[in-house]
Structure formats: C-alpha cells, structure tokens
Motif scaffolding. Sequence first.
Motif, short mmCIF file in Angstrom:
data_model
loop_
_atom_site.label_atom_id
_atom_site.label_comp_id
_atom_site.label_asym_id
_atom_site.label_seq_id
_atom_site.Cartn_x
_atom_site.Cartn_y
_atom_site.Cartn_z
N ALA A 101 -57.71 18.87 -2.30
CA ALA A 101 -56.27 18.84 -2.05
C ALA A 101 -55.77 20.22 -1.65
CB ALA A 101 -55.52 18.39 -3.30
N ILE A 102 -54.85 20.23 -0.70
CA ILE A 102 -54.13 21.46 -0.36
C ILE A 102 -53.04 21.63 -1.42
CG2 ILE A 102 -52.59 22.55 1.32
CD1 ILE A 102 -54.22 20.99 3.50
N VAL A 103 -52.93 22.82 -1.98
CA VAL A 103 -51.98 23.08 -3.06
C VAL A 103 -50.56 23.12 -2.47
CG1 VAL A 103 -51.27 24.70 -4.85
CG2 VAL A 103 -53.71 24.35 -4.38
N PRO A 104 -49.66 22.27 -2.95
CA PRO A 104 -48.29 22.26 -2.44
C PRO A 104 -47.61 23.62 -2.63
CG PRO A 104 -48.68 20.38 -3.89
CD PRO A 104 -49.87 21.28 -4.00
N ALA A 110 -46.95 30.27 9.76
CA ALA A 110 -46.90 29.00 10.49
C ALA A 110 -47.51 27.84 9.72
CB ALA A 110 -47.59 29.16 11.85
N LEU A 111 -48.10 28.11 8.55
CA LEU A 111 -48.64 27.06 7.70
C LEU A 111 -47.76 26.80 6.48
CD1 LEU A 111 -52.43 28.00 7.92
CD2 LEU A 111 -51.23 26.15 9.12
N LYS A 112 -46.56 27.37 6.49
CA LYS A 112 -45.61 27.14 5.38
C LYS A 112 -45.26 25.66 5.32
CE LYS A 112 -41.46 28.82 3.29
NZ LYS A 112 -40.90 30.09 2.91
N GLY A 113 -45.30 25.10 4.12
CA GLY A 113 -44.99 23.68 3.95
C GLY A 113 -46.18 22.76 4.13
N ILE A 114 -47.38 23.31 4.37
CA ILE A 114 -48.56 22.47 4.58
C ILE A 114 -48.86 21.62 3.35
CG2 ILE A 114 -50.19 24.28 3.82
CD1 ILE A 114 -52.11 23.25 6.04
N THR A 115 -49.25 20.37 3.59
CA THR A 115 -49.69 19.45 2.55
C THR A 115 -50.89 18.69 3.11
OG1 THR A 115 -48.22 17.68 3.33
CG2 THR A 115 -47.38 19.12 1.56
N GLY A 116 -51.68 18.12 2.21
CA GLY A 116 -52.77 17.29 2.71
C GLY A 116 -54.00 17.29 1.82
N THR A 117 -55.07 16.77 2.42
CA THR A 117 -56.35 16.62 1.75
C THR A 117 -57.44 17.13 2.68
OG1 THR A 117 -56.68 14.39 2.60
CG2 THR A 117 -55.53 14.58 0.49
N GLY A 118 -58.66 16.80 2.37
CA GLY A 118 -59.78 17.21 3.22
C GLY A 118 -61.08 16.82 2.59
N GLY A 119 -62.13 17.50 3.01
CA GLY A 119 -63.45 17.19 2.46
C GLY A 119 -64.49 18.19 2.90
N LEU A 120 -65.62 18.13 2.22
CA LEU A 120 -66.78 18.99 2.50
C LEU A 120 -68.02 18.13 2.61
CD1 LEU A 120 -66.20 21.60 -0.33
CD2 LEU A 120 -65.97 22.07 2.08
N ARG A 121 -68.96 18.59 3.41
CA ARG A 121 -70.26 17.92 3.53
C ARG A 121 -71.31 18.97 3.86
NH1 ARG A 121 -69.83 14.93 8.15
NH2 ARG A 121 -71.26 16.23 9.30
N VAL A 122 -72.50 18.82 3.29
CA VAL A 122 -73.62 19.69 3.62
C VAL A 122 -74.64 18.84 4.34
CG1 VAL A 122 -75.39 21.25 2.76
CG2 VAL A 122 -73.19 21.11 1.58
N ASP A 123 -74.94 19.19 5.60
CA ASP A 123 -75.93 18.45 6.39
C ASP A 123 -77.33 18.71 5.85
OD1 ASP A 123 -73.81 17.69 8.00
OD2 ASP A 123 -74.29 19.09 9.61
N GLU A 124 -78.27 17.87 6.26
CA GLU A 124 -79.67 18.03 5.83
C GLU A 124 -80.23 19.39 6.21
OE1 GLU A 124 -82.43 14.90 6.64
OE2 GLU A 124 -80.94 13.35 6.17
N ASP A 135 -50.44 17.81 7.04
CA ASP A 135 -49.12 17.65 7.65
C ASP A 135 -48.38 18.97 7.52
OD1 ASP A 135 -49.09 14.83 8.39
OD2 ASP A 135 -49.11 14.45 6.23
N LEU A 136 -47.54 19.25 8.50
CA LEU A 136 -46.66 20.43 8.47
C LEU A 136 -45.26 19.98 8.83
CD1 LEU A 136 -48.95 23.01 10.25
CD2 LEU A 136 -47.97 23.29 7.98
N PRO A 137 -44.24 20.63 8.24
CA PRO A 137 -42.87 20.27 8.63
C PRO A 137 -42.62 20.57 10.09
CG PRO A 137 -42.90 21.97 6.90
CD PRO A 137 -44.31 21.66 7.27
N ALA A 138 -41.73 19.81 10.70
CA ALA A 138 -41.42 20.00 12.12
C ALA A 138 -40.70 21.31 12.37
CB ALA A 138 -40.57 18.86 12.62
#
Length: 138
Positions: A101-104, A110-124, A135-138
């Motif tokens: 999670a992105i910390v509210p 330019a990233l002020k107000g950012i919200t959201g999620t994400g993920g990580l993966r390690v390839d073989e 998401d970012l405010p307009a």
Amino acid sequence: MRASGTFKVVSFTPAPLTPEPPVETGLPVGVATMEKHYEGESLSGRSATLFTAAFDQEAGVGSYVAMESFEGTLAGREGAFNFVHGATTDGGPDRSAEHFAIVPASGTRALKGITGTGGLRVDEDGTHRIWFDFDLPA
C-alpha cells in the motif's frame, strides 16, 4: 495509472536490535536498512527502506515487513512518498499473505495526494520487479 520497473538492492545493512521483552522463537527477528535503485519506462528513483523479518535464509522460509521512502519519478511525475509491503514465503518461489500500500498523505511535489497499491515479484533469474497502481488528484 500504473508505473512499473525493476529494482536492485544497493545496500543491506543489518541493525542491532534486541526486542524487549526478549522472546525466543524458532526464527529470530532481525532489522535492517536498505537502499534500492529503481528503473523502468514509467518508474525511476531510489528508496530508503526499513526492513523487519523473521526468516531462515537457507530454507527460504519466513515473513517480512518493509517501509520504504521512495524519491523519483512515476509516470513522468517527480516527487517522494512512502509505501509499505510484506509477504510470507514457504521455501518455494511463491509468496503468500502479500500486502502492498502507498501510505496516504505521504506524497510530495507532483506526487502529492498519491494513493494506491502495487506489488513485487522476483523472477527465476533473480530480477526484482515492482509496480504501482496509483491515483493522483487532478
């Protein structure tokens, strides 16, 4: 929006920590700081990471929780923000109990107000991949 790329761990520094009260478990808890560098078409920057884990390096079994402070560019927007992630591994390539999670209220410039999620993966092959669905405010 989605920003994705790869990252490399530039430094991993274990930190001395003795939990109080001391509790002996099958996997001791450790703490470390990390520096990571990120690159990709829609993502570039660096992060400072606080990393906590109970992990058996040889067996690849354990869990971790990390808090990262990222500074760089997402989808062409420059700034900084915090994100938290964690997962459990059982010795195989798969991760379970994942959280990301992105910390509210942590975004700047330019990233002020950012919200959201994400993920990580390690390839073989050991390549570390990351993505942010944000998401970012307009």
